[in-house]
Write a protein that holds these residues in place. Structure first.
Motif, PDB file in Angstrom:
ATOM      1  N   GLU A 517       0.951  -1.217   0.024  1.00 53.69           N
ATOM      2  CA  GLU A 517      -0.093   0.021  -0.152  1.00 53.69           C
ATOM      3  C   GLU A 517       0.669   1.340   0.069  1.00 53.69           C
ATOM      4  N   VAL A 518       1.962   1.368   0.766  1.00 52.38           N
ATOM      5  CA  VAL A 518       2.889   2.300   1.006  1.00 52.38           C
ATOM      6  C   VAL A 518       3.439   2.580  -0.411  1.00 52.38           C
ATOM      7  N   ARG A 519       3.940   1.515  -1.178  1.00 55.42           N
ATOM      8  CA  ARG A 519       4.441   1.780  -2.324  1.00 55.42           C
ATOM      9  C   ARG A 519       3.211   2.026  -3.571  1.00 55.42           C
ATOM     10  N   ALA A 520       2.195   1.588  -3.227  1.00 57.17           N
ATOM     11  CA  ALA A 520       1.199   2.099  -4.214  1.00 57.17           C
ATOM     12  C   ALA A 520       0.707   3.346  -3.950  1.00 57.17           C
ATOM     13  N   TYR A 521       0.969   4.144  -2.764  1.00 57.08           N
ATOM     14  CA  TYR A 521       1.012   5.518  -2.595  1.00 57.08           C
ATOM     15  C   TYR A 521       2.151   6.272  -3.222  1.00 57.08           C
ATOM     16  N   GLY A 522       3.212   5.313  -3.808  1.00 52.43           N
ATOM     17  CA  GLY A 522       4.246   6.310  -4.456  1.00 52.43           C
ATOM     18  C   GLY A 522       5.452   6.531  -3.488  1.00 52.43           C
ATOM     19  N   THR A 523       5.591   5.941  -2.284  1.00 49.29           N
ATOM     20  CA  THR A 523       6.674   5.811  -1.602  1.00 49.29           C
ATOM     21  C   THR A 523       7.759   4.715  -1.464  1.00 49.29           C
ATOM     22  N   TYR A 524       8.813   4.826  -1.964  1.00 52.45           N
ATOM     23  CA  TYR A 524       9.826   3.563  -2.328  1.00 52.45           C
ATOM     24  C   TYR A 524      10.217   2.962  -0.908  1.00 52.45           C
ATOM     25  N   LEU A 525       9.428   2.241  -0.480  1.00 53.07           N
ATOM     26  CA  LEU A 525       9.550   1.547   0.905  1.00 53.07           C
ATOM     27  C   LEU A 525       9.809  -0.035   0.708  1.00 53.07           C
ATOM     28  N   VAL A 526      10.983  -0.497   0.674  1.00 50.58           N
ATOM     29  CA  VAL A 526      11.009  -1.799   0.067  1.00 50.58           C
ATOM     30  C   VAL A 526      11.631  -2.807   1.356  1.00 50.58           C
ATOM     31  N   ALA A 527      12.239  -1.975   2.406  1.00 51.49           N
ATOM     32  CA  ALA A 527      12.749  -2.630   3.438  1.00 51.49           C
ATOM     33  C   ALA A 527      12.295  -2.194   4.899  1.00 51.49           C
ATOM     34  N   VAL A 528      12.029  -2.904   5.823  1.00 54.42           N
ATOM     35  CA  VAL A 528      11.821  -2.319   7.358  1.00 54.42           C
ATOM     36  C   VAL A 528      13.160  -2.751   7.854  1.00 54.42           C
ATOM     37  N   ASP A 529      13.944  -1.742   8.129  1.00 50.23           N
ATOM     38  CA  ASP A 529      15.508  -2.170   8.696  1.00 50.23           C
ATOM     39  C   ASP A 529      15.696  -1.960   9.929  1.00 50.23           C
ATOM     40  N   ILE A 530      15.451  -2.738  10.875  1.00 51.42           N
ATOM     41  CA  ILE A 530      15.430  -2.602  12.331  1.00 51.42           C
ATOM     42  C   ILE A 530      16.989  -2.222  13.028  1.00 51.42           C
ATOM     43  N   SER A 531      17.923  -2.369  11.811  1.00 51.65           N
ATOM     44  CA  SER A 531      19.300  -1.808  12.296  1.00 51.65           C
ATOM     45  C   SER A 531      19.342  -0.225  12.450  1.00 51.65           C
ATOM     46  N   LYS A 532      18.359   0.494  11.857  1.00 50.39           N
ATOM     47  CA  LYS A 532      18.174   1.700  12.213  1.00 50.39           C
ATOM     48  C   LYS A 532      17.550   2.126  13.463  1.00 50.39           C
ATOM     49  N   PRO A 533      17.992   2.994  14.265  1.00 49.65           N
ATOM     50  CA  PRO A 533      17.840   3.199  15.706  1.00 49.65           C
ATOM     51  C   PRO A 533      16.328   3.477  15.882  1.00 49.65           C
ATOM     52  N   GLN A 534      15.822   4.549  14.961  1.00 46.14           N
ATOM     53  CA  GLN A 534      14.473   4.740  15.161  1.00 46.14           C
ATOM     54  C   GLN A 534      13.425   3.528  14.833  1.00 46.14           C
ATOM     55  N   VAL A 535      13.902   2.828  13.941  1.00 51.60           N
ATOM     56  CA  VAL A 535      13.093   1.516  13.444  1.00 51.60           C
ATOM     57  C   VAL A 535      13.173   0.610  14.616  1.00 51.60           C
ATOM     58  N   PHE A 536      14.253   0.419  15.262  1.00 50.80           N
ATOM     59  CA  PHE A 536      14.574  -0.451  16.440  1.00 50.80           C
ATOM     60  C   PHE A 536      13.548  -0.058  17.420  1.00 50.80           C
ATOM     61  N   VAL A 537      13.583   1.415  17.610  1.00 49.28           N
ATOM     62  CA  VAL A 537      12.735   1.833  18.730  1.00 49.28           C
ATOM     63  C   VAL A 537      11.397   1.511  18.479  1.00 49.28           C
ATOM     64  N   GLY A 538      11.065   1.784  17.321  1.00 51.37           N
ATOM     65  CA  GLY A 538       9.647   1.409  16.870  1.00 51.37           C
ATOM     66  C   GLY A 538       9.239   0.012  17.228  1.00 51.37           C
ATOM     67  N   GLY A 539      10.233  -0.823  16.926  1.00 50.41           N
ATOM     68  CA  GLY A 539       9.961  -2.334  17.341  1.00 50.41           C
ATOM     69  C   GLY A 539       9.709  -2.615  19.014  1.00 50.41           C
ATOM     70  N   LEU A 540      10.460  -1.772  19.668  1.00 53.54           N
ATOM     71  CA  LEU A 540      10.716  -2.220  21.012  1.00 53.54           C
ATOM     72  C   LEU A 540       9.182  -1.597  21.563  1.00 53.54           C
ATOM     73  N   LEU A 541       8.789  -0.494  21.015  1.00 51.45           N
ATOM     74  CA  LEU A 541       7.620   0.046  21.485  1.00 51.45           C
ATOM     75  C   LEU A 541       6.386  -0.728  21.111  1.00 51.45           C
ATOM     76  N   GLY A 542       6.460  -1.397  20.076  1.00 50.04           N
ATOM     77  CA  GLY A 542       5.541  -2.499  19.436  1.00 50.04           C
ATOM     78  C   GLY A 542       5.379  -3.540  20.516  1.00 50.04           C
ATOM     79  N   ALA A 543       6.498  -4.008  20.787  1.00 51.25           N
ATOM     80  CA  ALA A 543       6.403  -5.153  21.779  1.00 51.25           C
ATOM     81  C   ALA A 543       5.963  -4.691  23.254  1.00 51.25           C
TER      82      ALA A 543
END
Lengths: 715, 715
Positions: A517-543
């Motif tokens: 869906e994100v790609r269909a809206y034209g954003t090039y999101l092909v990876a969810v990289d949890i080695s990025k600090p913000q993304v890792f924190v996102g994962g931590l918050l989800g858990a």
């Protein structure tokens, strides 16, 4: 559109069969006057709760719909060709409300039949075990078929409607994502409110009745006994109905989005494939339900298992026909075989989950026995052993899910399907792997109607036992309903295993849909990289959200149970005649109090779940990395949710059955110190397995559907 | 190499100070003959356990070292310039063994002083609270300083040694990764074995002594009472010493790897920065330990807090000097200020964790009181409330860690440091963000020596109380040691919070080091994409491992406690004189049995943790995606580990203190039904907070160090 026509015909057939079964159930004998008065009290209580609950949910749904509408209209462009932002806002928020209404109806109908089947099951059990079994199962089947058919008609109907408006088939799934969220939204509150109700009433009734006053379970002198029986209906029937409705609806839409991604291969057929195989599943479940019968001295569980295996076999055949019909493409001639194999993986995953759950929650096996043995040294060791069993029980399901995801992905990748796209100027290659995992999920959910019938069988049998007990029927009849009740406990545990397994598989498909869906809206999101600090924190918050929600749900039961305890104590104190059996307790007052309490307590944890993804998305959007962080939030939250729900369900089930095992006379039997220790574990397990655990199934899927709906806002 | 010289000087100063403190402690009075005979029994038991435990660990360490050596020699090329595969194999496996030996020494020395300080604390408490406090803290400080200095000397020494062999400074961190794994390896078994020992003895002693025979805690008639006191030393002193040794060692090496990545900016200075700021931390801790004293009627906790705040302040100043000295670069003139701010974030995170842990585990606050109130309706509601508190307590730490990671990352990214590299022909840009998170971790660990001193204070005070109790000293003296013991319980809980917080921060730095290492070996791994099915499954397996390990650790305590129970019952049965006080029980036999039991039970969970990352890495390597899947396994496993350890530590601490709250006379006080219910929670919490929880701290870091060592094998 032969596919839509086929889906419609099967849906109507399923609906007709459900109505036929409902009539068949209703024509049965309603038993004695005493039994009827108890049954009527349960019915009134359940209907009153549902009416008030739906009112509360409606008051929450409308503002959310408005917020969704406004947030969408604020966007600069809709991101979809030929559709304005206000049109998009209307479609998404409209489908949200429609999904919410359908979910509410699915829950209501399931309960409507169940509270009428209970008395008839009780009455029938006085003469024939087979008739009792059939009434309970067919009563449950009404709910199961309705849920699945409603999700088919809802999604299929929306699809047809939007086609008539001239919207392209590829766009439609993105416009109706609100349907899945609406379904999840109602399911969350239905399961949470129902779960709090049922356990608050149960714990409250037990602590004052059994422990303080020393009267047996289901004793008519206990003012909370009707509330307890009502709880089985509103928690297990209405709650689980909404839960599985949401599973099938969300999975339908998610799979259609993935089908859109493969449009160059299978065209419209790929988009409609999920609906068609679900329709085959309805036919298979109808046959499975029809054949269930038992001898008077037979094992009712075996009868239910026969029906389940027949359903699985027919679903497998139907799946093959669906693949051959819709997923054959000259560019990839063997793709349909690959996807059929994915479907088989899903069906086998369902079977594996059923066996694993049985192993960890039945007292034939080591885990439950180890808890019973630990009870000999007191409640503390009972609790420690139960927690250990619950945590250990995550291992096999995770391995099964892991194999299912990787195998179906590999089958899809090697199916020969390759689609190339250009997003933000970069080339993006898509193979059939993700669609393969989606097909496995469809396979797993192929038997959903039958599984749900078995699940609703549980509270019907439980209620029938309660009615027999309260109307003080002879021992011999109690023995029959006890046998049905024991089978019902097993099927309830199995369904939880199945629900969590299908949620886990469906989640992976929904992640993929989110990224699509994100790609269909034209954003090039092909990876969810949890080695990025913000993304890792996102994962931590989800858990963390999963842990916090579980804490709140468990505490809510304690708080609501407190209201019940106070009320029962008050009645005993002010009316001493109740305990002597000379005065009738006020069941109604208990029902009112627990209704109000459960509804009050469900709001806070519910709002937490709804608001946290939004907050995370909007905060991290400011940090320039909204969509990816939300994806990690969703994925790691799902992992934590799967594990936590498994721990809560299985430890709860194992404690329950270790108590039952001791009650069969083992290790000192009923009344011994060992039994008292086991009762502690059983009580601890109540909010685990019937409130927090099942609510987490819904949470897992709700996180997906809410992010699907709000994705465009995080970009 | 002024930096290495400075580090060496500070290390020697720390070592000298530790020896001075040890001598000071030993010169104090040893009390009466009776007290000495008890103390000797504790010492013998603890030393016997440690000797046997180290033998077992050695038997596990040698094969692992051989396997590491062989696996490395099997590689086609070392991936490092001028170094052959067999040289690399030798360095890695050699540093593994060295790390293991250092860790064992750190644990041993901590315990050596503690089991000599306990009797002297007890003796001193008879005259002066201040002297008791100082002996207990300074005894703990010997351990704290030794641990930190050993990690500095170990890493600094290895670095110097390899420089002398002519190896470039940029390569060295990759060759000594084995040191961190060796430290983790020993720490895992030390903490696990010690944790099982201490709680098996505690639970066993309580269940037979307090519950069955009705004699008080620490009563000399209980044959398991010495084993219980031994347990405090081997679990809390030796175990936690090894745990924090491993934290500092792994963090040192990980941060040096990140320093290598920024070589173009800071050169060798950046690589040595972690050692230098740690050296400043040693100086700060020395000052903090020195100033602690209390009035006879003062609050010992306040005295300890004063020392802690002084340490924090001095560490902050030292940090600034270190940044100014080593992280100033003409290309990025303000970088040093940014990194100083990162260090401050780490120091503040430590303080925040201390406060949050206090809130959830002290009975001044709502959470513990809510458990105490729930105990009024029995053990079941006590357990439910405790689980809810434990799960709720994950929220604030996660938010704090999230802010710390993102803020320090942002500070690092904006520091002006930019390094460009080419890997597999693709350009790779690195800013200072990850180094910023590493610096925050260094800040958090800056006060490690002081924190560890406070932690070891706990078991020393606990033992002193036990010795006073067993030698039947007057009430007034008991009251003094009770005050010290209560403070010790608080500091133990705080250290757990600190350990988990630093593990969480260090983990993120170690992930980054892992990715850096994979890239240094020439594989272009810049993202860990959990939207890939295999990678997602890797994450799922990592989280599952945490649940499975916790289950096994908890069950191990139950099994080992069973041995103790059988033995104590046997002694009471065969020697009726024991309970009448006319016959001496055989403490030694209990100690032997629990020693053998704990060592047997620690092997299986330990091997699970070691083998699962290897299996996952090698299996997914066959699927062509080894390194990335292992990264997800590690990261999601770490998230689950952080949350699970927090739940286990805090629920356990809260149960413990809710019981203590009731024992102050609240809600019915000691002996009431409410108190009995609270005792159940306390017993359930024992294996949670003292076995599974602390072992999970080690697991979190071990997953990082093992993947760091084995990374080249998964490529």
């Amino acid at each position: 559109m032969a596919q839509l026509a086929f889906t419609l015909i099967c849906s109507v057939a399923g609906l007709w069969f459900a109505i036929y079964l409902a009539k068949w159930v209703l024509q049965n004998d309603e038993g004695t006057k005493e039994m009827q008065s108890i049954s009527n009290a349960i019915r009134e209580g359940a209907e009153a709760f549902l009416a008030r609950q739906y009112k509360t949910i409606a008051m929450l749904t409308i503002p959310v719909a408005v917020v969704i509408y406004l947030l969408y209209t604020l966007r600069q462009s809709s991101g979809q060709e030929n559709i304005t932002t206000s049109q998009l806002a209307l479609y998404v928020s409209g489908s949200f409300i429609f999904g919410a209404i359908c979910s509410a109806i699915a829950g209501y109908i399931g309960m409507w039949v169940a509270i009428r089947a209970n008395i008839r099951t009780a009455a029938a059990s006085r003469t024939s075990l087979n008739l009792g079994l059939q009434i309970a199962l067919r009563g449950g089947a009404v709910s199961g078929l309705f849920v699945v058919v409603m999700s088919l008609l809802g999604v299929g109907g929306l699809f047809t409607l939007l086609r008539l408006f001239g919207i392209s088939a590829q766009q439609i799934p993105f416009l109706i994502v609100g349907y899945g969220f609406g379904a999840s939204f109602v399911a969350l509150f239905a399961q949470l409110g129902g779960g709090i109700y049922t356990k608050a009433a149960d714990v409250g009734a037990d602590l004052v009745g059994k422990v303080e006053a020393g009267i047996p379970e289901d004793d008519p002198r206990n003012p909370a006994v009707i509330a307890d029986l009502v709880g089985d209906n509103v928690g297990d029937c209405a709650g689980r109905g909404a839960d599985l409705f949401e599973s099938t609806a969300a999975e339908n839409i998610g799979a259609m989005i993935l089908g859109v991604a493969l449009y160059p291969y299978f065209g419209l057929k790929g988009v409609l494939f999920p609906l068609v195989v679900r329709a085959f599943g309805v036919l298979a479940s109808m046959a499975g339900i029809w054949v269930v019968h038992t001898e008077e001295d037979g094992d009712p569980m075996q009868a239910l298992n026969r029906g389940y295996y027949l359903t699985t076999l027919l679903a497998f055949i139907g799946f093959g026909i669906g693949c051959l019909w819709l997923l054959r493409s000259d560019q990839a001639p063997y793709a349909w075989l690959h996807f059929w194999a994915c479907g088989l993986i899903g069906l086998l995953t369902a079977v594996a989950f059923v066996f694993i759950t049985q192993y960890y929650t039945e007292y034939k096996y080591r885990p439950v026995r180890s808890i019973a043995e630990a009870s000999q040294t007191g409640p503390a060791t009972n609790i420690i052993a139960g927690m250990a069993v619950g945590m250990e029980s995550t291992a096999l399901p995770v391995i099964v899910i892991g194999i299912a995801i990787i195998a179906s992905y590999a089958l899809g990748e090697s199916s020969g399907v390759i689609v190339k796209k250009t997003i933000e100027g970069k080339e993006f290659v898509l193979r059939g792997g993700l669609f393969g995992t989606a097909v496995a999920t469809m396979g797993m959910l192929g038997t959903a109607a039958y599984i749900l019938a078995m699940d609703t069988f549980g509270p019907i049998a439980d209620n029938a036992g309660g009615i027999i007990e309260m109307s003080q029927q002879p021992e011999e009849i109690r023995h029959k309903t006890d046998r049905l009740d024991a089978v019902g406990n097993t099927t309830k545990a199995l369904t939880k295993g199945y629900a969590i397994g299908s949620a886990a598989l469906a989640a992976f498909l929904l992640f993929a849909a989110y990224l699509d869906e994100v790609r269909a809206y034209g954003t090039y999101l092909v990876a969810v990289d949890i080695s990025k600090p913000q993304v890792f924190v996102g994962g931590l918050l989800g858990a963390m959200l999963v842990f916090l929600f579980a804490a709140m749900a468990i505490r809510a039961v304690g708080t609501a149970a407190g209201y019940v305890i106070d009320e029962v104590r008050r009645q005993f104190r002010e009316h001493p005649g109740i305990l002597q059996g000379t005065e009738q307790p006020s069941y109604r007052q208990c029902v009112d109090i627990v209704t109000a309490g459960a509804l009050k307590q469900m709001v806070l944890p519910g709002l937490l779940i709804i608001s946290m993804p939004i907050v995370v998305g909007l905060v991290f959007k400011q940090l320039g990395i909204g969509a990816e962080t939300v994806a990690a939030f969703l994925m790691v939250g799902t992992i934590a949710g799967i594990l936590m729900a498994t721990v809560l369900n299985n430890s709860g089930g194992a404690w329950d059955n270790s108590k039952k095992y001791i009650e069969t006379g083992a290790l000192g039997g009923k009344g011994s110190e060992t039994h008292k220790a086991a009762v502690v574990g059983d009580t601890v397990g109540d909010p685990f397995k019937d409130t927090a655990g099942p609510s987490l199934h819904v949470v897992i899927k709700l996180l997906s559907t809410i992010t699907l709906v709000l994705a465009p806002l995080f970009l």
